[in-house]
Design an enzyme around this catalytic site. Structure first.
Site, PDB file in Angstrom:
ATOM      1  N   CYS A  87       0.724  -1.016   0.058  1.00 28.46           N
ATOM      2  CA  CYS A  87       0.083  -0.171   0.185  1.00 28.46           C
ATOM      3  C   CYS A  87       0.779   1.117  -0.068  1.00 28.46           C
ATOM      4  O   CYS A  87       0.870   2.034  -0.971  1.00 28.46           O
ATOM      5  CB  CYS A  87      -0.941  -0.165   1.302  1.00 28.46           C
ATOM      6  SG  CYS A  87      -1.919   1.494   1.241  1.00 28.46           S
ATOM      7  N   GLU A 139      -3.862  -4.458  -4.452  1.00 27.94           N
ATOM      8  CA  GLU A 139      -3.580  -2.958  -4.646  1.00 27.94           C
ATOM      9  C   GLU A 139      -4.301  -2.612  -6.203  1.00 27.94           C
ATOM     10  O   GLU A 139      -4.818  -1.743  -6.259  1.00 27.94           O
ATOM     11  CB  GLU A 139      -2.126  -2.304  -4.705  1.00 27.94           C
ATOM     12  CG  GLU A 139      -1.769  -2.142  -3.188  1.00 27.94           C
ATOM     13  CD  GLU A 139      -2.673  -1.021  -2.529  1.00 27.94           C
ATOM     14  OE1 GLU A 139      -2.963  -0.149  -3.131  1.00 27.94           O
ATOM     15  OE2 GLU A 139      -2.962  -1.093  -1.358  1.00 27.94           O
TER      16      GLU A 139
END
Length: 228
Positions: free
Chosen positions: A135, A208
């Protein structure tokens, strides 16, 4: 090659796919649909709530005050600083940030959150860092890439978002700090432990990408219960 350099090398196709994703390119070009921005903020608010819980679970597995301080500081950062990119998206979309909070999770966001919480509950500290790392790492690289290539100024609709993640600082980024800590952990970890960490890292990278796709396509659950 360090452990995290190896992780980044293996995940390069996913990073490149993220850079070229239409939502991410929409940030660069300064245009995304209002509904896409809203969907992203709704889901990311819930995702970051879970991220803080993972930091808390990581603290329970820390042996040093330095590690405790690292994760505790990041909880404060999410609570008090990482709302700024959300405000940028809300400003462009013309909506109130407070109206987009505590919304039901879309499938991909739900999957991602459960993945991280599962690793945090059952994995070692190194495994948790590996699951968390994609992230900040992907956002850090997106921000740096856009700052260097676009050289945006305040007239860019998403300047605040880009600058938040890509502005140069004298202090080490969270990505650099977590990479150093994960490399330190890997020096004494077994091959089995490192393989588990690699698997968690790769899955988080894939998710992601999936998160951007979820926001771009306005992903919902397949059956709308309101109309059934």
């Amino acid at each position: 090659m360090t452990f995290t350099e190896e992780l980044r090398k293996d995940a390069d196709p996913i990073f490149e796919a993220i850079f070229n994703h239409p939502f991410v390119q929409g940030i660069a070009k300064g245009y995304l649909e209002k509904e896409q921005l809203i969907h992203y903020v709704k889901q990311d608010f819930e995702y970051l709530n879970a991220f803080m819980k993972v930091y808390g679970l990581a603290i329970a597995k820390c042996d040093t005050r330095d590690d405790i301080r690292l994760f505790n500081n990041q909880i404060s950062f999410v609570l008090n600083s990482e709302i700024h990119p959300h405000h940028n998206f809300c400003q462009v979309a013309g909506v109130n940030y407070d109206d987009l909070q505590y919304e039901p999770l879309a499938p991909t966001a739900s999957h991602y959150i459960k993945h991280m919480l599962s690793v945090a509950a059952t994995g070692s500290l190194g495994e948790i860092i590996a699951a968390l790392l994609p992230c900040p790492w992907t956002y850090w690289e997106i921000g740096k890439k856009f700052m260097n290539e676009l050289k945006p100024d305040a007239s860019h609709p998403f300047y605040d978002w880009i600058a938040f993640y890509g502005r140069e600082s004298e202090e080490k980024s969270l990505t650099e700090v977590l990479c150093e800590r994960l490399d330190q952990w890997a020096q004494t970890a077994s091959e089995d432990e490192k393989q588990k960490a690699k698997n968690h890292f790769t899955k988080s990278c894939q998710l992601e990408y999936g998160f951007w796709q979820m926001a771009y396509t306005l992903e919902k659950w397949p059956v709308d219960l309101v109309t059934v």
